[in-house]
Design a protein around this motif. Sequence first.
Motif, PDB file in Angstrom:
ATOM      1  N   ALA A 129      -0.105   2.680  -8.028  1.00  0.00           N
ATOM      2  CA  ALA A 129      -0.879   1.449  -8.167  1.00  0.00           C
ATOM      3  C   ALA A 129      -0.589   0.728  -9.475  1.00  0.00           C
ATOM      4  O   ALA A 129      -0.292   1.332 -10.512  1.00  0.00           O
ATOM      5  CB  ALA A 129      -2.362   1.760  -8.083  1.00  0.00           C
ATOM      6  N   ASP A 172      -2.700  -0.743 -11.441  1.00  0.00           N
ATOM      7  CA  ASP A 172      -3.634  -0.334 -12.494  1.00  0.00           C
ATOM      8  C   ASP A 172      -3.106   0.866 -13.269  1.00  0.00           C
ATOM      9  O   ASP A 172      -3.199   0.921 -14.506  1.00  0.00           O
ATOM     10  CB  ASP A 172      -5.002   0.021 -11.893  1.00  0.00           C
ATOM     11  CG  ASP A 172      -5.788  -1.192 -11.421  1.00  0.00           C
ATOM     12  OD1 ASP A 172      -5.456  -2.323 -11.846  1.00  0.00           O
ATOM     13  OD2 ASP A 172      -6.730  -1.013 -10.629  1.00  0.00           O
ATOM     14  N   ARG A 221      -4.810  -2.442  -7.102  1.00  0.00           N
ATOM     15  CA  ARG A 221      -4.540  -1.232  -6.322  1.00  0.00           C
ATOM     16  C   ARG A 221      -3.286  -1.369  -5.465  1.00  0.00           C
ATOM     17  O   ARG A 221      -2.951  -0.446  -4.723  1.00  0.00           O
ATOM     18  CB  ARG A 221      -5.741  -0.887  -5.431  1.00  0.00           C
ATOM     19  CG  ARG A 221      -7.043  -0.689  -6.192  1.00  0.00           C
ATOM     20  CD  ARG A 221      -6.921   0.327  -7.297  1.00  0.00           C
ATOM     21  NE  ARG A 221      -6.547   1.659  -6.828  1.00  0.00           N
ATOM     22  CZ  ARG A 221      -6.244   2.671  -7.612  1.00  0.00           C
ATOM     23  NH1 ARG A 221      -6.219   2.514  -8.920  1.00  0.00           N
ATOM     24  NH2 ARG A 221      -5.927   3.839  -7.096  1.00  0.00           N
ATOM     25  N   TRP A 222      -2.611  -2.509  -5.541  1.00  0.00           N
ATOM     26  CA  TRP A 222      -1.313  -2.635  -4.871  1.00  0.00           C
ATOM     27  C   TRP A 222      -0.300  -1.748  -5.580  1.00  0.00           C
ATOM     28  O   TRP A 222      -0.456  -1.405  -6.755  1.00  0.00           O
ATOM     29  CB  TRP A 222      -0.827  -4.079  -4.923  1.00  0.00           C
ATOM     30  CG  TRP A 222      -1.660  -5.069  -4.166  1.00  0.00           C
ATOM     31  CD1 TRP A 222      -2.660  -4.809  -3.294  1.00  0.00           C
ATOM     32  CD2 TRP A 222      -1.550  -6.503  -4.246  1.00  0.00           C
ATOM     33  NE1 TRP A 222      -3.184  -5.989  -2.795  1.00  0.00           N
ATOM     34  CE2 TRP A 222      -2.524  -7.040  -3.368  1.00  0.00           C
ATOM     35  CE3 TRP A 222      -0.742  -7.384  -4.956  1.00  0.00           C
ATOM     36  CZ2 TRP A 222      -2.699  -8.409  -3.183  1.00  0.00           C
ATOM     37  CZ3 TRP A 222      -0.908  -8.753  -4.782  1.00  0.00           C
ATOM     38  CH2 TRP A 222      -1.879  -9.259  -3.903  1.00  0.00           C
ATOM     39  N   ASP A 223       0.774  -1.396  -4.880  1.00  0.00           N
ATOM     40  CA  ASP A 223       1.792  -0.594  -5.548  1.00  0.00           C
ATOM     41  C   ASP A 223       2.663  -1.472  -6.451  1.00  0.00           C
ATOM     42  O   ASP A 223       2.597  -2.700  -6.419  1.00  0.00           O
ATOM     43  CB  ASP A 223       2.622   0.190  -4.520  1.00  0.00           C
ATOM     44  CG  ASP A 223       3.611  -0.665  -3.768  1.00  0.00           C
ATOM     45  OD1 ASP A 223       4.616  -1.093  -4.360  1.00  0.00           O
ATOM     46  OD2 ASP A 223       3.380  -0.910  -2.570  1.00  0.00           O
ATOM     47  N   GLU A 233       0.833  -1.206   0.000  1.00  0.00           N
ATOM     48  CA  GLU A 233       0.000   0.000   0.000  1.00  0.00           C
ATOM     49  C   GLU A 233       0.865   1.252   0.000  1.00  0.00           C
ATOM     50  O   GLU A 233       0.549   2.239   0.653  1.00  0.00           O
ATOM     51  CB  GLU A 233      -0.917  -0.003   1.236  1.00  0.00           C
ATOM     52  CG  GLU A 233      -1.711  -1.284   1.428  1.00  0.00           C
ATOM     53  CD  GLU A 233      -2.559  -1.643   0.217  1.00  0.00           C
ATOM     54  OE1 GLU A 233      -3.130  -0.732  -0.410  1.00  0.00           O
ATOM     55  OE2 GLU A 233      -2.649  -2.845  -0.114  1.00  0.00           O
TER      56      GLU A 233
END
Length: 290
Positions: free
Chosen positions: A234, A236, A276-278, A230
């Motif tokens: 991200a 995405d 949405r993870w880095d 987090e």
Amino acid sequence: MAKLAFLGLGVMGYPMAGHLQAAGHDVCVYNRTASKAEKWAAQHGGRHAPSPREAAEGAEFVLACVGNDDDLRSVCLGGDGAFAGMDDGAIFVDHTTVSSKVTAELYAGARAAGQQFVDAPVSGGQAGAENGQLSIMCGGDQAAYDAAEPIMNTYAKLCRRIGESGAGQMTKMCNQIAIAGLVQGLSEALHFAEKAGLDGRAVVEVISQGAAGSWQMNNRYETMLDDKWEHGFAVDWMRKDLGICLSTADETGASLPVTALVDQFYKDVQAMGGGRWDTSSLFARLRKLG
């Protein structure tokens, strides 16, 4: 001090606009979700407007940090767009990472309307925005850049004009290409260390002081080893950026085999639920593979 508009209050734009207000500028913000603009104004003491056009009215500089090509067009164009509200000679500074195609389109549109346009994508992530330590790579007319540079320096550790319109976005593509390979290499090194029974932290303590050292290694290895994803940019959004890189490479004839491969690895991370993870979550993919 200048009269400014800032469009887009995401994880980057929210603190960037805050730095401008704290520096004494008169800032009016716009955000698609109005409640976030209201929250920003309450927190920082600036103003908010219900449309990009109204935010841009009377502003010397209009700055934007939104999501993608379509988002940028939506805040620039049309009856409620910023270009409709900007005065002659006002300067639009785009901090969004977008394609060179939309940059060329909006640069031409701004010029036709008697305004100026600087593409100025940023690197440094959420922490860089919050701490005012972003790297900003710019393209556009020299005079427009010279006027906008003191404004951008409010949240930059380095701000530089690379060339004519579009050069900033092309440089940001170089940045994302380099990061993709670096993070995959770091992930593989940590994965190899685990499989070899080594203490990953001890390994990084040693190799980070040599030729293998990088910002990614220094700032991400501990969270990677702790399965914490987090922190920062991200997956995405990285896939959006790498898609721009790969599409542009097709147009220019550049060969990006590693970038194409890492893009598919990020697709695997999305399939794991990690959109949405880095970006350091490439390591999570390797751990899942065993």
